[in-house]
Each structure stands twice: as C-alpha cells, then as structure tokens.
Design a protein around this motif. Structure first.
Motif, PDB file in Angstrom:
ATOM      1  N   VAL A  47       0.840  -1.140  -0.014  1.00  0.00           N
ATOM      2  CA  VAL A  47       0.176  -0.434  -0.200  1.00  0.00           C
ATOM      3  C   VAL A  47       1.397   1.211  -0.181  1.00  0.00           C
ATOM      4  N   SER A  48       0.439   1.832  -1.410  1.00  0.00           N
ATOM      5  CA  SER A  48       1.593   2.888  -1.162  1.00  0.00           C
ATOM      6  C   SER A  48       1.068   4.388  -2.263  1.00  0.00           C
ATOM      7  N   HIS A  49       1.127   5.719  -2.081  1.00  0.00           N
ATOM      8  CA  HIS A  49       0.275   6.091  -3.097  1.00  0.00           C
ATOM      9  C   HIS A  49       1.393   7.139  -4.113  1.00  0.00           C
ATOM     10  N   ASP A  50       3.074   6.834  -3.823  1.00  0.00           N
ATOM     11  CA  ASP A  50       4.057   7.267  -4.222  1.00  0.00           C
ATOM     12  C   ASP A  50       4.900   6.235  -4.977  1.00  0.00           C
ATOM     13  N   SER A  51       5.511   6.236  -6.712  1.00  0.00           N
ATOM     14  CA  SER A  51       6.023   5.380  -6.569  1.00  0.00           C
ATOM     15  C   SER A  51       7.647   4.994  -6.205  1.00  0.00           C
ATOM     16  N   THR A  52       7.762   6.699  -5.413  1.00  0.00           N
ATOM     17  CA  THR A  52       9.313   6.490  -4.748  1.00  0.00           C
ATOM     18  C   THR A  52       8.857   6.713  -3.085  1.00  0.00           C
ATOM     19  N   LEU A  53      10.207   5.848  -2.129  1.00  0.00           N
ATOM     20  CA  LEU A  53      10.381   5.953  -1.085  1.00  0.00           C
ATOM     21  C   LEU A  53      10.140   7.680  -0.559  1.00  0.00           C
ATOM     22  N   ASP A  54      11.004   8.195  -1.194  1.00  0.00           N
ATOM     23  CA  ASP A  54      11.052   9.514  -0.684  1.00  0.00           C
ATOM     24  C   ASP A  54      10.327  10.294   0.247  1.00  0.00           C
ATOM     25  N   ARG A  55       9.254  10.671   0.058  1.00  0.00           N
ATOM     26  CA  ARG A  55       8.105  11.787   0.284  1.00  0.00           C
ATOM     27  C   ARG A  55       7.267  10.901   1.868  1.00  0.00           C
ATOM     28  N   CYS A  56       7.574   9.564   1.969  1.00  0.00           N
ATOM     29  CA  CYS A  56       6.672   8.810   3.171  1.00  0.00           C
ATOM     30  C   CYS A  56       7.744   7.554   3.496  1.00  0.00           C
ATOM     31  N   THR A  57       8.731   7.323   3.221  1.00  0.00           N
ATOM     32  CA  THR A  57       9.363   7.064   4.083  1.00  0.00           C
ATOM     33  C   THR A  57      10.921   7.391   4.558  1.00  0.00           C
ATOM     34  N   ASN A  58      11.968   6.777   5.723  1.00  0.00           N
ATOM     35  CA  ASN A  58      13.444   7.058   6.188  1.00  0.00           C
ATOM     36  C   ASN A  58      14.038   6.964   4.600  1.00  0.00           C
ATOM     37  N   ARG A  59      13.681   6.169   3.722  1.00  0.00           N
ATOM     38  CA  ARG A  59      14.751   5.865   2.550  1.00  0.00           C
ATOM     39  C   ARG A  59      14.601   6.658   1.711  1.00  0.00           C
TER      40      ARG A  59
END
Ligand code: G3P
Ligand code: MG
Length: 241
Positions: A47-59
C-alpha cells in the motif's frame, strides 16, 4: 446514501496509507477508506501512493527496487509524527486482514507499476488473489487513472466493482467511452473545477459519482446537493456520524 471515503485512511490523523490510518476509521465510524497499491520487485503488493520511498519513508529510491524483506527496515510513520516511529509500509494481505477484522470497506486504487507490463500483470493477478481472502460481507471498489489496468482487471474478476478516475484535464468528451470500455459503474472525477452540469451528465448516464479530494464541508454539501454519491476526504473525522 452519501458515502465518506477516508482518503489514504485517516490521513490527517495518522501517516497516510498505513494500517494505523486504516484502523482509525473504525474508531471514527468511517466505514470506507481509500488506499493506493503498487508492486515491489519480488511481486509483493504493498500500500503506497508514491512510486518512490522519498516522501513518506526514511528511505529514498524506487519502490519497485525493493523486496518484501526490506519492508522490516523501512519506517513509513515518523515523517508524519514521532508517535508513528517504525510504522511499516503495509502489504495488501495485511490490508485485507484489517478490512476483515475491523469490518471496513475499501476503494483500492491501482497505481501504474512504472509502465512495466509484467509487473502490471502480476499486480492484477495478486490483487485478485488477495480479494479471495476478503470476508463476503465486506465491500470494495477497484479504481485507477489507467483504464487499461481496469479493463484487464475486469477480465480477471468480472464481478469487481470498477471506478474510472479522471483528472480535470483528462475529463474530455470521450469520458463515457472509457467508462463503457472498462465496465465501470463508478466515475471518480477531480473536485477542482467540477460543475453541476458535469455531475448531472454522469448521473444521467446512470453512474455513481465519487469526488476527490474534498476537504471543505461547504463544498461537500454543494456536491451532495448536486447528487454526488460520495467524497474522498483527508478529514473524514469531520464528516463522521
Ligand atoms: O482515489 C482518489 C484519489 O486518491 C486519486 O488521487 O493521487 O490521491 O491517488 P491520488
Ligand atoms: Mg489514491
């Protein structure tokens, strides 16, 4: 019947698209939430909106570059608040468990899998398999901005309720051709600039209309007075009964 969809879960109270955000729906008696799904390199659906980890994770980096085993080390909560330190990115299987346990219904939005045809195929097959685990009394809608994914999913699972998402600039005269081609019963237009005439046009063709994203109560009331069936909101707590 007016439906309030908690957009990405209770996303103003907990980090978006996490199990905490979905479980909060039960506390606020919000029966439906919206979430976004995508696929990892090893085929795990998350479950994720973005295709990258940048905005909503620590990675940082592409979601499609990680595997299920990496999820344990990824914190998708502390960007929102320290209270959600180490909140994980949920898998689709965990999402289905939460729907069953907390008696919640979901609009599951399929994201576009980086235009990778095999990954898209795996995502649709995996979604179909996951829905087999859903309790029979639970409800769901499958939505996407990508009509090809919707049409393909409808072939895999003919009984699936389908919704076509439209941005303002993509809502052209051919909108109903796309609706018919995908087998959709729901149209999900963007709130910004949506007019009463457009809502009437959708309703006259027999479609259910759910509008995203509506955070102001006055606008929600206006839309419901026009005959809209539901709204997606980041502040579902303000609309709960
Ligand atoms: O499904 C409604 C809404 O979530 C669509 O836009 O970008 O928030 O996924 P987005
Ligand atoms: Mg979405």
């Amino acid at each position: 019947m007016r439906t309030i969809y908690a957009h990405r879960g209770m996303s103003s109270l907990a980090p978006e698209n996490t199990l905490s955000a979905f479980k909060l729906c039960a506390d606020y008696r919000v029966g439906w939430f919206e979430c976004d799904i995508d696929i990892l390199h090893d085929g795990t659906i998350v479950v994720s909106h973005d295709s990258t980890l940048d905005r909503c994770t620590n990675r940082s980096g592409l979601l499609f570059d990680i595997n299920k085993q990496d999820l344990a080390d990824i914190d998708a909560g502390s960007w929102f608040s320290h209270d959600y330190l180490e909140e994980p990115i949920p898998t689709l299987d965990q999402l289905i468990e939460v729907m069953n346990r907390y008696k919640l219904n979901a609009n599951i939005e399929i994201k576009s899998c980086e235009s990778n045809v095999q990954a898209s195929r795996d995502l649709l097959d995996g979604l179909n398999a996951a829905l087999e685990q859903l309790a029979p009394e639970r409800e769901y809608i499958i939505s996407s901005f990508n009509p090809i994914l919707l049409a393909e999913f409808k072939k895999i699972r003919p009984e699936a309720p389908i919704a076509c998402l439209f941005e303002n600039q993509t809502l052209n005269d051919d909108w109903h051709v796309i609706m018919e081609w995908t087998g959709a019963q729901y149209i999900h237009p963007q709130n910004d600039g949506l007019t009463r005439e457009q809502v009437k046009m959708f309703k006259d063709r027999g479609y259910k209309v759910n509008v995203w994203t509506v955070n102001a109560k006055d606008r929600a009331n206006e839309l419901f007075n026009w005959g809209v069936d539901g709204i997606f909101t980041d502040f579902a707590q303000n609309f709960s009964r």
